[in-house]
Design a protein around this motif. Structure first.
Motif, PDB file in Angstrom:
ATOM      1  N   MET A   2     -16.385   6.351  49.148  1.00  0.00           N
ATOM      2  CA  MET A   2     -15.018   6.506  49.620  1.00  0.00           C
ATOM      3  C   MET A   2     -14.616   5.366  50.559  1.00  0.00           C
ATOM      4  SD  MET A   2     -13.877   9.177  48.083  1.00  0.00           S
ATOM      5  CE  MET A   2     -12.335   9.404  48.966  1.00  0.00           C
ATOM      6  N   GLU A   3     -15.566   4.858  51.315  1.00  0.00           N
ATOM      7  CA  GLU A   3     -15.283   3.783  52.263  1.00  0.00           C
ATOM      8  C   GLU A   3     -15.086   2.445  51.565  1.00  0.00           C
ATOM      9  OE1 GLU A   3     -17.547   1.396  55.911  1.00  0.00           O
ATOM     10  OE2 GLU A   3     -18.472   3.157  54.994  1.00  0.00           O
ATOM     11  N   ARG A   4     -15.847   2.182  50.481  1.00  0.00           N
ATOM     12  CA  ARG A   4     -15.891   0.835  49.919  1.00  0.00           C
ATOM     13  C   ARG A   4     -15.237   0.678  48.554  1.00  0.00           C
ATOM     14  NH1 ARG A   4     -22.242  -0.352  51.218  1.00  0.00           N
ATOM     15  NH2 ARG A   4     -22.343   1.226  52.858  1.00  0.00           N
ATOM     16  N   ASP A   5     -14.921   1.754  47.869  1.00  0.00           N
ATOM     17  CA  ASP A   5     -14.318   1.640  46.538  1.00  0.00           C
ATOM     18  C   ASP A   5     -12.884   2.160  46.567  1.00  0.00           C
ATOM     19  OD1 ASP A   5     -13.689   1.414  43.924  1.00  0.00           O
ATOM     20  OD2 ASP A   5     -15.243   2.761  43.158  1.00  0.00           O
ATOM     21  N   PRO A   6     -11.897   1.264  46.474  1.00  0.00           N
ATOM     22  CA  PRO A   6     -10.499   1.717  46.512  1.00  0.00           C
ATOM     23  C   PRO A   6     -10.103   2.541  45.293  1.00  0.00           C
ATOM     24  CG  PRO A   6     -10.633  -0.628  46.022  1.00  0.00           C
ATOM     25  CD  PRO A   6     -12.014  -0.194  46.385  1.00  0.00           C
ATOM     26  N   ALA A   7     -10.915   2.483  44.218  1.00  0.00           N
ATOM     27  CA  ALA A   7     -10.603   3.263  43.017  1.00  0.00           C
ATOM     28  C   ALA A   7     -10.967   4.735  43.165  1.00  0.00           C
ATOM     29  CB  ALA A   7     -11.328   2.680  41.801  1.00  0.00           C
ATOM     30  N   VAL A  23     -15.994  11.411  42.990  1.00  0.00           N
ATOM     31  CA  VAL A  23     -17.180  10.605  43.281  1.00  0.00           C
ATOM     32  C   VAL A  23     -18.451  11.377  42.965  1.00  0.00           C
ATOM     33  CG1 VAL A  23     -18.489   9.497  45.131  1.00  0.00           C
ATOM     34  CG2 VAL A  23     -16.006   9.203  45.003  1.00  0.00           C
ATOM     35  N   LEU A  24     -18.512  12.625  43.417  1.00  0.00           N
ATOM     36  CA  LEU A  24     -19.711  13.441  43.239  1.00  0.00           C
ATOM     37  C   LEU A  24     -20.009  13.700  41.766  1.00  0.00           C
ATOM     38  CD1 LEU A  24     -21.923  15.101  44.682  1.00  0.00           C
ATOM     39  CD2 LEU A  24     -20.367  17.038  44.639  1.00  0.00           C
ATOM     40  N   LEU A  25     -18.985  13.914  40.962  1.00  0.00           N
ATOM     41  CA  LEU A  25     -19.180  14.306  39.567  1.00  0.00           C
ATOM     42  C   LEU A  25     -19.249  13.125  38.606  1.00  0.00           C
ATOM     43  CD1 LEU A  25     -16.730  17.355  39.423  1.00  0.00           C
ATOM     44  CD2 LEU A  25     -19.225  17.424  39.611  1.00  0.00           C
ATOM     45  N   PHE A  49     -24.925   1.119  48.582  1.00  0.00           N
ATOM     46  CA  PHE A  49     -23.851   1.369  47.619  1.00  0.00           C
ATOM     47  C   PHE A  49     -23.977   0.431  46.433  1.00  0.00           C
ATOM     48  CE2 PHE A  49     -19.243   0.473  46.452  1.00  0.00           C
ATOM     49  CZ  PHE A  49     -19.155   1.554  45.598  1.00  0.00           C
ATOM     50  N   ILE A  50     -23.947   0.993  45.216  1.00  0.00           N
ATOM     51  CA  ILE A  50     -23.921   0.206  43.977  1.00  0.00           C
ATOM     52  C   ILE A  50     -22.560   0.415  43.334  1.00  0.00           C
ATOM     53  CG2 ILE A  50     -25.003  -0.212  41.750  1.00  0.00           C
ATOM     54  CD1 ILE A  50     -27.538   1.103  42.810  1.00  0.00           C
ATOM     55  N   ASP A  51     -21.769  -0.651  43.228  1.00  0.00           N
ATOM     56  CA  ASP A  51     -20.448  -0.545  42.610  1.00  0.00           C
ATOM     57  C   ASP A  51     -20.584  -0.743  41.103  1.00  0.00           C
ATOM     58  OD1 ASP A  51     -17.778  -0.189  42.384  1.00  0.00           O
ATOM     59  OD2 ASP A  51     -17.192  -2.102  43.265  1.00  0.00           O
ATOM     60  N   HIS A  52     -20.008   0.163  40.325  1.00  0.00           N
ATOM     61  CA  HIS A  52     -20.139   0.206  38.862  1.00  0.00           C
ATOM     62  C   HIS A  52     -21.592   0.514  38.487  1.00  0.00           C
ATOM     63  CE1 HIS A  52     -16.021  -0.996  38.339  1.00  0.00           C
ATOM     64  NE2 HIS A  52     -16.225  -2.021  39.152  1.00  0.00           N
ATOM     65  N   GLY A  53     -22.487  -0.444  38.644  1.00  0.00           N
ATOM     66  CA  GLY A  53     -23.908  -0.123  38.542  1.00  0.00           C
ATOM     67  C   GLY A  53     -24.588  -0.453  37.241  1.00  0.00           C
ATOM     68  N   ASP A  76     -19.050  -6.194  54.387  1.00  0.00           N
ATOM     69  CA  ASP A  76     -18.145  -7.211  53.854  1.00  0.00           C
ATOM     70  C   ASP A  76     -18.245  -7.188  52.336  1.00  0.00           C
ATOM     71  OD1 ASP A  76     -16.598  -9.342  53.262  1.00  0.00           O
ATOM     72  OD2 ASP A  76     -17.657 -10.790  54.521  1.00  0.00           O
ATOM     73  N   MET A  77     -17.170  -6.730  51.667  1.00  0.00           N
ATOM     74  CA  MET A  77     -17.192  -6.540  50.223  1.00  0.00           C
ATOM     75  C   MET A  77     -16.781  -7.792  49.441  1.00  0.00           C
ATOM     76  SD  MET A  77     -18.074  -3.349  49.802  1.00  0.00           S
ATOM     77  CE  MET A  77     -17.493  -2.880  48.176  1.00  0.00           C
TER      78      MET A  77
END
Length: 263
Positions: free
Chosen positions: A52-57, A64-66, A118-122, A217-218
């Motif tokens: 929630m903090e790092r992914d604006p999508a 997020v959980l599901l 945090f792994i974005d997309h992954g 820093d993203m």
């Protein structure tokens, strides 16, 4: 009436003092199970908070959980890592391989991962067995934290706190990436990175050394390009030399020949 363990006193009287050790052990087991249960939910909450903090999508915590593969991958990893530490290596491997099929993220059951990861997309992320990851680390899809050759012992990287690793980057070998550093997209890092540095290219080169970065820093896009900067510098130098030759000869002849050669 009941004692401090919540057991009726009549049970203690009927069982006698011989039953006390087993009852005490039951109480300890219950407390241990409660702690583990709290830890599971605390970790889940922390994972969701990182997204929630790092992914604006991300639109909601339930989404997020599901739906986020990173959250599932970390839940599987914690179970697999616990089994790995207990020596149940086959079970641990089965869990981690199942997680890879479900999420597209392969985290070795031996990897040690800090808080706020945090792994974005992954998809396509690979994290090796002896990898150590610090707190508040962010990595993007296609990243490999791997080893080189068939060395035993520590053969994968150690990632410091507040590090960002861009999409497709490869960090290979048993060295340290210092706190607050950035690895650019598609970089191939083969040697140690000091703290507060930016690395780009293949092989990776340090292109920026600066003070301490923000906690998370993203930005892994707006990074310097040393090859482009060098080419632009050479172009400026060539133009200066051409202008100097033109002024010396006092005609357009040489400059026109150079322009024709460019064509």
């Amino acid at each position: 009436m009941a004692n401090e363990w919540g057991m009726p006193l009549r049970v203690l009287k009927k069982s006698g003092t011989a039953a006390l050790p087993s009852l005490l052990e039951t109480g300890r087991f219950s407390l241990s199970w409660e702690r583990k249960e709290r830890a599971v939910f605390d970790n889940l909450r922390a994972d969701v908070a990182s997204v929630m903090e790092r992914d604006p999508a991300a639109k909601s915590k339930w989404e997020v959980l599901l739906c986020y593969p990173y959250v599932k991958a970390m839940a599987y990893h914690r179970i697999a890592h616990r089994q790995y530490l207990r020596g149940r290596t086959t079970l641990a491997r089965w869990i981690s391989q199942h997680a890879r099929h479900v999420t597209g993220i392969e985290i070795h059951r031996g990897a040690r991962i800090g808080k706020g990861f945090f792994i974005d997309h992954g998809n396509g992320v690979v994290i090796g067995e002896t990898t150590i990851i610090g707190d508040n680390v962010t990595i993007y899809q296609g990243v490999t934290l791997g080893g080189t050759g068939k060395d035993t012992g520590k053969r994968h990287p150690t990632i410091g706190n507040n590090v960002t690793i861009g999409a497709g980057a490869k960090v290979l070998g048993p060295f340290t990436v210092g706190d607050n550093s950035k690895i650019g997209a598609s970089a191939v890092v083969l040697k140690e990175v000091p703290p507060n540095c930016t690395v780009v290219g293949n092989p990776g080169r340090i292109v920026r050394r600066h003070g301490e970065a923000p906690e998370v820093d993203m930005d892994h896009v707006h990074l310097p390009d040393p090859v482009k900067e060098r080419i632009e510098s050479l172009e400026r130098r060539i133009l200066e030399l051409e202008e100097h030759l033109y002024q010396m000869h006092g005609t357009h002849h040489i400059k026109e020949e150079m322009e024709d050669a460019d064509l």
